[in-house]
Design a protein around this motif. Structure first.
Motif, PDB file in Angstrom:
ATOM      1  N   SER A  85      33.291  27.967  44.078  1.00  8.52           N
ATOM      2  CA  SER A  85      33.168  28.138  42.626  1.00  8.52           C
ATOM      3  C   SER A  85      32.269  27.067  42.024  1.00  8.52           C
ATOM      4  O   SER A  85      31.533  27.325  41.064  1.00  8.52           O
ATOM      5  N   ASN A  86      32.312  25.857  42.591  1.00 16.17           N
ATOM      6  CA  ASN A  86      31.439  24.786  42.107  1.00 16.17           C
ATOM      7  C   ASN A  86      29.977  25.080  42.425  1.00 16.17           C
ATOM      8  O   ASN A  86      29.092  24.833  41.599  1.00 16.17           O
ATOM      9  N   ASP A 232      30.741  27.343  28.854  1.00 16.71           N
ATOM     10  CA  ASP A 232      32.162  27.240  29.198  1.00 16.71           C
ATOM     11  C   ASP A 232      32.747  28.613  29.525  1.00 16.71           C
ATOM     12  O   ASP A 232      33.607  28.740  30.401  1.00 16.71           O
ATOM     13  N   THR A 233      32.298  29.644  28.824  1.00 16.38           N
ATOM     14  CA  THR A 233      32.749  31.011  29.100  1.00 16.38           C
ATOM     15  C   THR A 233      32.366  31.413  30.513  1.00 16.38           C
ATOM     16  O   THR A 233      33.182  31.962  31.268  1.00 16.38           O
ATOM     17  N   LEU A 234      31.131  31.138  30.871  1.00 13.46           N
ATOM     18  CA  LEU A 234      30.639  31.440  32.212  1.00 13.46           C
ATOM     19  C   LEU A 234      31.432  30.669  33.264  1.00 13.46           C
ATOM     20  O   LEU A 234      31.798  31.215  34.316  1.00 13.46           O
ATOM     21  N   THR A 235      31.727  29.421  32.971  1.00 10.21           N
ATOM     22  CA  THR A 235      32.464  28.576  33.909  1.00 10.21           C
ATOM     23  C   THR A 235      33.877  29.090  34.141  1.00 10.21           C
ATOM     24  O   THR A 235      34.356  29.145  35.284  1.00 10.21           O
ATOM     25  N   LEU A 236      34.560  29.481  33.059  1.00 13.27           N
ATOM     26  CA  LEU A 236      35.920  30.008  33.205  1.00 13.27           C
ATOM     27  C   LEU A 236      35.931  31.311  34.005  1.00 13.27           C
ATOM     28  O   LEU A 236      36.830  31.540  34.815  1.00 13.27           O
ATOM     29  N   ALA A 237      34.928  32.156  33.776  1.00  9.98           N
ATOM     30  CA  ALA A 237      34.835  33.407  34.537  1.00  9.98           C
ATOM     31  C   ALA A 237      34.682  33.121  36.025  1.00  9.98           C
ATOM     32  O   ALA A 237      35.296  33.786  36.871  1.00  9.98           O
ATOM     33  N   LEU A 242      36.902  33.232  41.246  1.00  6.23           N
ATOM     34  CA  LEU A 242      36.651  32.922  42.658  1.00  6.23           C
ATOM     35  C   LEU A 242      37.779  32.050  43.208  1.00  6.23           C
ATOM     36  O   LEU A 242      37.982  30.938  42.735  1.00  6.23           O
ATOM     37  N   GLN A 243      38.478  32.564  44.195  1.00  7.57           N
ATOM     38  CA  GLN A 243      39.608  31.838  44.767  1.00  7.57           C
ATOM     39  C   GLN A 243      39.249  31.203  46.109  1.00  7.57           C
ATOM     40  O   GLN A 243      38.291  31.606  46.774  1.00  7.57           O
ATOM     41  N   ASN A 244      40.046  30.222  46.503  1.00  9.60           N
ATOM     42  CA  ASN A 244      39.849  29.526  47.777  1.00  9.60           C
ATOM     43  C   ASN A 244      40.403  30.385  48.905  1.00  9.60           C
ATOM     44  O   ASN A 244      41.539  30.227  49.342  1.00  9.60           O
ATOM     45  N   SER A 245      39.579  31.313  49.380  1.00  9.79           N
ATOM     46  CA  SER A 245      40.014  32.243  50.419  1.00  9.79           C
ATOM     47  C   SER A 245      40.292  31.538  51.744  1.00  9.79           C
ATOM     48  O   SER A 245      41.123  31.991  52.536  1.00  9.79           O
ATOM     49  N   THR A 271      33.780  40.167  49.263  1.00  8.32           N
ATOM     50  CA  THR A 271      33.651  40.909  48.000  1.00  8.32           C
ATOM     51  C   THR A 271      33.483  39.983  46.794  1.00  8.32           C
ATOM     52  O   THR A 271      32.893  40.395  45.787  1.00  8.32           O
ATOM     53  N   MET A 272      33.994  38.741  46.891  1.00 12.22           N
ATOM     54  CA  MET A 272      33.903  37.863  45.713  1.00 12.22           C
ATOM     55  C   MET A 272      32.457  37.519  45.371  1.00 12.22           C
ATOM     56  O   MET A 272      32.155  37.165  44.229  1.00 12.22           O
ATOM     57  N   TYR A 273      31.554  37.658  46.347  1.00 10.33           N
ATOM     58  CA  TYR A 273      30.158  37.350  46.071  1.00 10.33           C
ATOM     59  C   TYR A 273      29.504  38.431  45.212  1.00 10.33           C
ATOM     60  O   TYR A 273      28.444  38.197  44.631  1.00 10.33           O
TER      61      TYR A 273
END
Length: 302
Positions: A85-86, A232-237, A242-245, A271-273
């Motif tokens: 996510s970073n 900030d909106t983009l960052t929260l999305a 995106l989770q730590n799979s 799929t997260m990509y």
């Protein structure tokens, strides 16, 4: 014996290594932002810790997912955002400082919250299914997450504070290791659980997309309600979406000894990509549109 060494020793050590690398990128100032800009931090925290598991549970019930898929999706939703996510926040030119802060905070808090989500999902989906009930100790999951996630992050931050130049130099290698390790994990899960993936791919694929896009939507709505900036909106999305799979797979394989539960995290890793790519493309479009508007305004003023 080999399998036991891999699942009980090598895989947890690899995740601890990755979390140590995350710690190398953090400073105390990342946590000071809690008081400086509380609104986006609180929105991201509530979105990840509360809204995301509820979304996952709704998807499980609505799609009537099988036990391995339902438990796997809940475990994935219980995990924090990872270093991916970073990276995506950086590529999308979002608020990287906020992204890092949210990743760090959620990684720490999940040590307390994830065991409850995991125990609930096991008791609700696994124990109600046919077969012997799965008895997992809440304390053992908490202890496992503490050892392989929280402590390495703390040690990484200490190393960063005392050996700053070294930490900045080597942190990129930890990121590369995290990517390679994730790919190896995906390959391993695909090989071991090939039959389950073939049988339930459509089900898992749709569930993962719904979780990914639903989580991003939660991030956008939360930001809009708080009237946050576009960055900030983009960052929260990104952070909620995106989770730590990698962590999810490790929990399934090493802590729960249930590789079939890791199938969802393996598919989600791919799929997260799709969601990440759309966010990056959207951010790029917005920037180019603003740039064009500025150029037009400049010409008109002349």
């Amino acid at each position: 014996m080999t399998g036991s060494i891999i699942t009980e020793v090598l895989l947890p050590l690899a995740l601890a290594f990755i979390m140590f690398g995350m710690g190398l990128s953090l400073t105390r100032f990342d946590f000071l932002r809690l008081w400086q800009t509380p609104a986006p931090i609180v929105a991201g925290f509530v979105g990840q810790i509360i809204a995301l598991p509820l979304l996952a549970f709704g998807i499980c019930v609505a799609m009537d997912l099988s036990t391995p898929m339902a438990v796997g999706l809940m475990i994935l939703a219980a995990c924090p955002g990872g270093t991916t996510s970073n990276v995506v926040s950086h590529l999308a030119k979002a608020n990287l400082a906020l992204s890092v802060s949210l990743t760090a905070i959620s990684s720490i808090v999940c040590v307390l919250t994830a065991p409850f989500v995991i125990q609930f999902s096991l008791s609700h989906f696994a124990n109600s299914a046919n077969g012997a009930p799965i008895d997992v100790s809440l304390s053992s999951i908490s202890l496992g997450l503490l050892v392989i996630t929280l402590l390495p992050i703390v040690f990484g931050m200490l190393a960063r504070s005392y050996f700053r130049d070294w930490a900045i130099k080597v942190e990129v290698y930890f990121r590369r290791f995290a990517l390679v390790f994730l790919l190896l994990m995906i390959i391993g899960v695909v090989i071991k659980e090939h039959a389950i993936i073939v049988e339930a791919f459509n089900e898992v694929f749709i569930a993962c997309l719904l979780l990914n896009f639903g989580a991003m939507f939660i991030g956008v709505i939360s930001a809009k309600l708080l009237a946050l900036s576009h960055k900030d909106t983009l960052t929260l999305a990104i952070e909620i979406g995106l989770q730590n799979s990698t962590m999810a797979m490790l929990i399934c394989i090493s802590l729960l000894q249930a590789p079939s539960y890791a199938v969802v995290a393996g598919v989600y890793s791919l799929t997260m990509y799709a969601g990440a790519g759309l966010l990056i493309a959207y951010a790029s479009y917005i920037r180019s549109d603003k740039h064009t508007a500025v150029q037009a305004q400049t010409r008109d003023s002349r």
